[in-house]
Write a protein that holds these residues in place. Structure first.
Motif, PDB file in Angstrom:
ATOM      1  N   GLN A  13      66.486 -38.296  40.090  1.00 15.13           N
ATOM      2  CA  GLN A  13      66.285 -37.430  38.920  1.00 15.13           C
ATOM      3  C   GLN A  13      67.208 -37.856  37.787  1.00 15.13           C
ATOM      4  N   ALA A  14      66.808 -37.531  36.589  1.00 14.26           N
ATOM      5  CA  ALA A  14      67.642 -37.817  35.424  1.00 14.26           C
ATOM      6  C   ALA A  14      69.025 -37.203  35.605  1.00 14.26           C
ATOM      7  N   LYS A  86      68.727 -42.240  33.049  1.00 15.88           N
ATOM      8  CA  LYS A  86      67.747 -41.649  32.136  1.00 15.88           C
ATOM      9  C   LYS A  86      66.356 -42.157  32.497  1.00 15.88           C
ATOM     10  N   PRO A  87      65.325 -41.416  32.127  1.00 19.12           N
ATOM     11  CA  PRO A  87      63.962 -41.899  32.403  1.00 19.12           C
ATOM     12  C   PRO A  87      63.700 -43.290  31.826  1.00 19.12           C
ATOM     13  N   GLU A  88      64.323 -43.605  30.705  1.00 23.05           N
ATOM     14  CA  GLU A  88      64.106 -44.925  30.100  1.00 23.05           C
ATOM     15  C   GLU A  88      64.780 -46.053  30.881  1.00 23.05           C
ATOM     16  N   THR A  90      64.002 -46.506  33.917  1.00 20.71           N
ATOM     17  CA  THR A  90      62.980 -46.865  34.901  1.00 20.71           C
ATOM     18  C   THR A  90      62.478 -48.277  34.667  1.00 20.71           C
ATOM     19  N   SER A 120      63.130 -39.819  37.212  1.00 23.58           N
ATOM     20  CA  SER A 120      62.215 -38.754  36.807  1.00 23.58           C
ATOM     21  C   SER A 120      62.922 -37.775  35.871  1.00 23.58           C
ATOM     22  N   SER A 121      62.147 -37.208  34.968  1.00 26.14           N
ATOM     23  CA  SER A 121      62.732 -36.273  33.982  1.00 26.14           C
ATOM     24  C   SER A 121      62.707 -34.842  34.489  1.00 26.14           C
TER      25      SER A 121
END
Length: 121
Positions: A13-14, A86-88, A90, A120-121
């Motif tokens: 998770q984020a 962070k999701p970015e 990924t 994941s956010s």
């Protein structure tokens, strides 16, 4: 024959953390630089972190302060500690050994097989 074997990665998770490892094996005399790159869908592969044999590190601004690269020269292994993900972030993360010298005196660059990191956010 030289191989780079990566481990770690996965789904987080984020705000979470992950640790990647990459071990180089084979007839290795020395490795100049070890590092991690990442590539997400539709984007070019980019540097995430690198470390020289004497411990000098390099990070792009996007991960500076969140990621830490370290290295065990005796084990020809590099580690990437990733915090505050962070999701970015990924992407598929690839280990690279720059200017690896083998016992035959050859010097080459090698890549690992890649490991998926999903935030994941």
């Amino acid at each position: 024959q030289v191989q780079l074997v990566e481990s770690g990665g996965g789904l987080v998770q984020a705000g979470g953390s992950l640790r990647l490892s990459c071990a180089a094996s084979g007839s290795i005399v020395s490795i100049n630089v070890m590092g991690y790159y990442r590539q997400s869908s539709g984007k070019l592969r980019e540097l995430v972190a690198s470390i020289t044999s004497d411990g000098t590190t390099n990070y792009p601004d996007s991960v500076k302060g969140r990621f830490t690269i370290s290295r065990d020269n005796a084990k020809n292994t590099v580690y990437l500690q990733m915090n505050s993900l962070k999701p970015e972030d990924t992407a598929v993360y690839y280990c690279k050994a720059d200017r690896l010298t083998d016992y035959l005196g050859g010097t080459y660059d090698y890549w690992g097989q890649g490991t998926q990191v999903t935030v994941s956010s």
